[in-house]
Design an enzyme around this catalytic site. Structure first.
Site, PDB file in Angstrom:
ATOM      1  N   ARG A  94       1.316  -1.415  -0.355  1.00 53.34           N
ATOM      2  CA  ARG A  94      -0.044  -0.506   0.026  1.00 53.34           C
ATOM      3  C   ARG A  94       0.901   1.293   0.002  1.00 53.34           C
ATOM      4  O   ARG A  94       0.425   2.560  -0.793  1.00 53.34           O
ATOM      5  CB  ARG A  94      -0.603   0.058   1.666  1.00 53.34           C
ATOM      6  CG  ARG A  94      -1.869  -0.709   0.913  1.00 53.34           C
ATOM      7  CD  ARG A  94      -2.877  -1.010   2.928  1.00 53.34           C
ATOM      8  NE  ARG A  94      -3.117  -2.115   3.031  1.00 53.34           N
ATOM      9  CZ  ARG A  94      -4.724  -2.435   3.188  1.00 53.34           C
ATOM     10  NH1 ARG A  94      -5.698  -1.666   3.481  1.00 53.34           N
ATOM     11  NH2 ARG A  94      -4.939  -3.567   3.303  1.00 53.34           N
ATOM     12  N   GLU A 359     -11.086  -7.478  -5.992  1.00 52.80           N
ATOM     13  CA  GLU A 359     -10.871  -9.155  -7.148  1.00 52.80           C
ATOM     14  C   GLU A 359     -11.564  -8.907  -8.131  1.00 52.80           C
ATOM     15  O   GLU A 359     -11.322  -9.178  -9.192  1.00 52.80           O
ATOM     16  CB  GLU A 359     -10.649 -10.527  -5.706  1.00 52.80           C
ATOM     17  CG  GLU A 359      -9.078  -9.742  -5.475  1.00 52.80           C
ATOM     18  CD  GLU A 359      -9.486  -9.045  -3.678  1.00 52.80           C
ATOM     19  OE1 GLU A 359      -8.336  -8.550  -3.461  1.00 52.80           O
ATOM     20  OE2 GLU A 359     -10.524  -8.800  -3.530  1.00 52.80           O
TER      21      GLU A 359
END
Length: 459
Positions: A94, A359
């Site tokens: 991240r 996803e």
């Protein structure tokens, strides 16, 4: 080049992003995550996680004003000299990934300077007897350690930091970043305990051996190991054949051991194997796989990978479609026996939540790019509508929900994960793009947090 003006669906994504950002700015500015219902925030690392995760999204969406404000915060307030434990994997994908991709997109050296500082602070994690890194490291004191309950690290976590550290080495000329992570890759390549390319979920930082052997999944704790085999091979200009061999072997292992079909619609799904026993359980996380398979085919891998990608994409779409809210549960179980009045996808009460995960839309993006079949864009548009209908909080932001099976009472959980702005909305924007050269699959590779990094040009 100057990006094309956004089309109608892309404008819908920009609107959703601005609504999410409004909540973050108002109630959580500079903090890790927005709690949109209670109009406050939560901290995980205390490093402005949502802001950093969203930097490249704002750049790609053309939100110059918002980007400028966020850059100012990074410049004036992002300080890594902090007595705080961070998870090596989560903070690499991240924060390090976000800073590196933003540096590439903007050309602004501020982001590379911050990335290098942060990368150096993560390095003590690699000081273990086996060179398999600890899961956690204190970025202020440099003290690295395993979680309290185990001396194991997660296989996915130690094998999904390579793209970022390798790129950091390439940009800074500091070799130790790349050496540390490639040592891990080499070590895992040579380990016994795999099953036809499939890896167990845990590895011991002292012995360097797999633990809890005999359990194989493509869900949590193993998923991005497979993704990063392919993506490192692509990143490095397709020279490191060992990575490709391990990836292709693993796909064969999935086909041999984990694939089944559901009833009544004969959906192909990826289950789990525990000590020889098959379980028809599939995490929503596994929906990264159709996209990864399609990416491999784009880069020259066998055409039958595309057949599997299409079949799994249909399944992931149905995991959303067969729920009352049109949003997938965190975990699905598939019905394998013909029974009247049973759907393919069944959900246990503990698994009914949706965390705004990316996803499914990530894979839709890859399948659209590779096939140009517009149905994938249509499916993504349906999912965006469902997010707007069931997870949008009027005062700003989007919230995870507890129950995807109850459209009257989805029960907000009061948390907007940083990956909603970092990944989910970015992939939707790219999915809807008419410009297939926008972050082309031939020039960049996305890390597992959707941060695009350049493919290294052939020497």
């Amino acid at each position: 080049k100057e990006p094309a003006p956004p089309n109608e669906r892309q404008k819908g994504v920009i609107e959703a992003f601005l609504h999410a950002w409004k909540g973050y700015q108002k109630f959580a500015w500079g903090h890790d995550e927005l709690k949109p219902v209670s109009k406050t925030f939560s901290e995980w690392f205390g490093l402005g996680l949502t802001l950093i995760d969203a930097l490249d999204t704002m750049w790609i969406l053309g939100l110059k004003q918002e980007f400028k404000q966020a850059r100012k915060w990074v410049s004036e307030n992002l300080d890594f000299q902090k007595n705080v434990d961070v998870n090596l994997f989560e903070s690499t994908i991240r924060i390090l990934g976000g800073l590196l991709s933003t540096y590439h997109l903007s050309g602004d050296s501020l982001f590379l300077t911050k990335a290098e500082d942060f990368g150096k602070r993560l390095m003590p994690a690699f000081t273990t007897p086996s060179k398999i890194p600890y899961s956690d490291v204190n970025i202020g004191t440099g003290f690295a350690h395993s979680p309290q309950w185990t001396s194991d690290s997660t296989v996915a976590e130690v094998t999904s930091i390579q793209l970022e550290f390798r790129e950091l080495s390439r940009l800074t000329g500091i070799k130790k970043f790349q050496e540390a992570v490639e040592e891990v890759t080499k070590h895992i390549h040579s380990l016994s305990g795999k099953k036809d390319g499939l890896v167990p979920m845990f590895i011991n930082t002292n012995s360097g051996l797999f633990t809890h052997p005999g359990v194989f999944t493509l869900g949590a704790r193993a998923d991005s190991y497979y993704e990063y085999l392919l993506k490192q091979w692509i990143q490095g200009g397709k020279k490191e054949t060992q990575l490709l061999e391990d990836y292709v072997k693993a796909i064969e292992g999935i086909k041999a051991h984990l694939l089944r079909q559901s009833q009544p619609r004969k959906l192909t799904f990826v289950g789990e194997l525990a000590h020889g026993r098959f379980s028809a359980k599939m995490d929503h996380l596994v929906c990264f796989l159709p996209g990864t398979l399609a990416l491999g085919v784009h880069h020259g891998l066998p055409a039958d990978h595309m057949d599997l990608a299409r079949a799994l994409m249909e399944t992931c779409y149905q995991m959303n479609q067969q729920m009352e809210t049109g949003l997938s549960p965190e975990i699905a179980h598939f019905n394998m026996y013909p029974r009247a009045d049973h759907k393919d996808v069944e959900v246990k009460p503990a698994d009914r939540h949706n965390l705004l995960r990316p996803e499914t839309v990530e894979s839709l993006f890859y399948l659209y790019r590779v096939t140009r079949d517009r149905k994938y864009q249509d499916w993504g548009w349906e999912i965006l509508q469902s997010f707007n209908k069931y997870t949008r909080v009027p005062s700003g932001g989007y919230s995870s929900i507890n129950n995807v099976q109850n459209s009257h009472k989805p029960e907000p959980r009061d948390k907007m994960e940083s990956f909603f702005v970092g990944e989910t909305l970015k992939y939707l924007y790219l999915l809807f793009s008419d410009d297939l050269e926008l972050l082309s699959l031939d020039s960049c590779v996305f890390n597992t947090e959707a941060h695009p990094l350049p493919i290294w040009a052939p020497a």
